[in-house]
Write a protein that holds these residues in place. Structure first.
Motif, short mmCIF file in Angstrom:
data_model
loop_
_atom_site.label_atom_id
_atom_site.label_comp_id
_atom_site.label_asym_id
_atom_site.label_seq_id
_atom_site.Cartn_x
_atom_site.Cartn_y
_atom_site.Cartn_z
N ILE A 68 -3.66 -1.20 -8.37
CA ILE A 68 -2.80 -0.29 -8.26
C ILE A 68 -2.35 -0.16 -9.75
CG2 ILE A 68 0.05 0.10 -7.44
CD1 ILE A 68 -0.97 -1.85 -5.17
N GLN A 69 -2.83 -0.62 -10.51
CA GLN A 69 -2.02 -0.15 -11.99
C GLN A 69 -3.49 0.72 -12.63
OE1 GLN A 69 -1.30 -3.53 -11.08
NE2 GLN A 69 0.66 -3.60 -10.89
N ALA A 70 -4.44 0.39 -12.16
CA ALA A 70 -5.61 0.81 -12.38
C ALA A 70 -5.52 2.46 -11.82
CB ALA A 70 -6.52 0.40 -12.15
N ILE A 71 -5.17 2.37 -10.19
CA ILE A 71 -4.89 4.35 -9.75
C ILE A 71 -3.96 4.62 -10.75
CG2 ILE A 71 -4.28 5.36 -7.99
CD1 ILE A 71 -5.95 2.54 -6.45
N LYS A 72 -2.89 4.29 -10.87
CA LYS A 72 -1.65 5.06 -11.32
C LYS A 72 -2.29 5.48 -13.29
CE LYS A 72 2.00 2.07 -9.50
NZ LYS A 72 2.96 1.58 -9.63
N ALA A 73 -3.04 4.12 -13.81
CA ALA A 73 -3.02 5.02 -15.35
C ALA A 73 -4.48 6.25 -14.72
CB ALA A 73 -3.99 3.35 -15.60
N TYR A 74 -5.32 5.97 -14.28
CA TYR A 74 -6.48 6.98 -13.76
C TYR A 74 -5.63 8.05 -13.64
CZ TYR A 74 -10.33 9.40 -12.28
OH TYR A 74 -11.43 10.29 -12.45
N ARG A 75 -4.24 8.21 -12.60
CA ARG A 75 -4.09 9.87 -12.47
C ARG A 75 -3.21 9.55 -13.95
NH1 ARG A 75 -0.65 9.78 -7.59
NH2 ARG A 75 -0.02 11.31 -7.53
N GLU A 76 -2.52 9.56 -14.05
CA GLU A 76 -2.12 9.29 -14.90
C GLU A 76 -2.39 10.28 -17.06
OE1 GLU A 76 0.24 6.54 -17.23
OE2 GLU A 76 1.56 6.09 -15.45
N ALA A 77 -4.11 9.78 -16.19
CA ALA A 77 -4.56 10.25 -18.11
C ALA A 77 -5.67 11.41 -17.07
CB ALA A 77 -6.38 9.50 -18.04
N THR A 78 -5.98 11.37 -15.85
CA THR A 78 -7.21 12.22 -15.52
C THR A 78 -5.82 14.16 -14.39
OG1 THR A 78 -7.40 11.61 -13.07
CG2 THR A 78 -8.78 11.22 -15.13
N GLY A 79 -4.29 13.55 -14.05
CA GLY A 79 -3.95 14.67 -13.75
C GLY A 79 -4.44 14.95 -12.13
N VAL A 80 -5.12 14.22 -11.68
CA VAL A 80 -5.76 13.83 -10.09
C VAL A 80 -4.78 13.39 -9.28
CG1 VAL A 80 -8.13 14.24 -10.91
CG2 VAL A 80 -7.15 11.94 -10.35
N GLY A 81 -5.21 13.26 -8.09
CA GLY A 81 -4.03 13.56 -6.79
C GLY A 81 -4.35 12.04 -6.67
N LEU A 82 -3.33 11.01 -6.04
CA LEU A 82 -3.60 10.25 -5.73
C LEU A 82 -5.31 9.52 -4.71
CD1 LEU A 82 -2.07 7.15 -5.27
CD2 LEU A 82 -1.60 7.82 -3.02
N ARG A 83 -5.88 10.15 -3.93
CA ARG A 83 -6.78 9.73 -2.99
C ARG A 83 -8.14 9.67 -3.50
NH1 ARG A 83 -8.64 6.62 1.22
NH2 ARG A 83 -10.44 7.78 1.42
N GLU A 84 -8.15 11.17 -4.75
CA GLU A 84 -9.05 10.58 -5.61
C GLU A 84 -8.93 10.15 -6.60
OE1 GLU A 84 -11.02 14.19 -8.53
OE2 GLU A 84 -9.13 14.56 -7.44
N ALA A 85 -7.59 9.91 -7.34
CA ALA A 85 -7.95 8.48 -8.01
C ALA A 85 -8.02 7.58 -7.18
CB ALA A 85 -6.51 8.76 -8.37
N LYS A 86 -7.92 6.67 -5.80
CA LYS A 86 -7.74 6.15 -5.82
C LYS A 86 -9.83 5.63 -5.51
CE LYS A 86 -7.60 3.07 -0.94
NZ LYS A 86 -8.52 3.43 -0.70
N ASP A 87 -10.64 6.93 -4.79
CA ASP A 87 -11.55 6.88 -4.67
C ASP A 87 -12.30 6.65 -6.03
OD1 ASP A 87 -11.07 7.20 -2.23
OD2 ASP A 87 -11.62 9.49 -2.27
N ALA A 88 -12.13 7.20 -7.06
CA ALA A 88 -12.50 6.98 -8.19
C ALA A 88 -12.83 5.66 -8.61
CB ALA A 88 -12.12 8.22 -9.44
N VAL A 89 -11.41 4.43 -9.08
CA VAL A 89 -10.82 3.57 -9.29
C VAL A 89 -11.74 2.61 -8.28
CG1 VAL A 89 -9.66 1.21 -9.43
CG2 VAL A 89 -9.08 4.57 -10.41
N GLU A 90 -11.72 2.84 -7.28
CA GLU A 90 -12.81 1.97 -6.18
C GLU A 90 -14.49 2.30 -6.85
OE1 GLU A 90 -11.63 2.72 -2.21
OE2 GLU A 90 -9.50 1.47 -2.62
N LEU A 91 -14.54 3.05 -7.40
CA LEU A 91 -16.12 3.16 -7.28
C LEU A 91 -16.70 2.95 -8.06
CD1 LEU A 91 -19.26 4.97 -7.05
CD2 LEU A 91 -17.85 6.57 -7.93
N LEU A 92 -15.72 2.69 -9.33
CA LEU A 92 -15.64 2.02 -10.48
C LEU A 92 -15.85 0.81 -10.78
CD1 LEU A 92 -15.96 2.83 -14.07
CD2 LEU A 92 -13.05 2.32 -14.26
N ALA A 93 -14.53 -0.24 -9.72
CA ALA A 93 -15.43 -1.00 -9.78
C ALA A 93 -16.42 -1.49 -9.31
CB ALA A 93 -13.37 -1.36 -8.62
#
Length: 99
Positions: A68-93
């Motif tokens: 969850i903190q990784a998703i928040k950090a991704y959103r802050e760094a990229t400015g994307v929405g919650l769903r896109e950030a969640k998908d990106a973080v899960e893909l990265l994982a």
């Protein structure tokens, strides 16, 4: 949109439409078969999901097991929405073998 995301959305839609547990189990099994076939096709064609470029803070949070903190950090760094950030973080994982 990554293929896994599309398949996940299809599963959610199908499960939401049905009400019985056995239907959900059957759909989950069918989706698993489709995902496996898709993985085989992608491997045969040498197709890989694109690498996600993530800030160091995102990877640190994932390595610490704080998705969850990784998703928040991704959103802050990229400015994307919650769903896109969640998908990106899960893909990265998945790409890093962390999830």
């Amino acid at each position: 949109m990554p293929i896994a995301v599309v398949l996940s959305l299809v599963l959610v839609f199908l499960v939401a439409g049905g009400g019985r547990r056995s239907d959900a189990d059957q759909l989950a099994r069918r989706l698993a078969v489709v995902e496996r076939k898709l993985d085989l096709i992608m491997a045969h064609l040498d197709i890989r999901e694109p690498e996600i470029e993530a800030p160091g803070a995102v990877l640190q949070e994932l390595l610490a097991g704080r998705k969850i903190q990784a998703i928040k950090a991704y959103r802050e760094a990229t400015g994307v929405g919650l769903r896109e950030a969640k998908d990106a973080v899960e893909l990265l994982a998945r790409q890093r073998g962390l999830g």
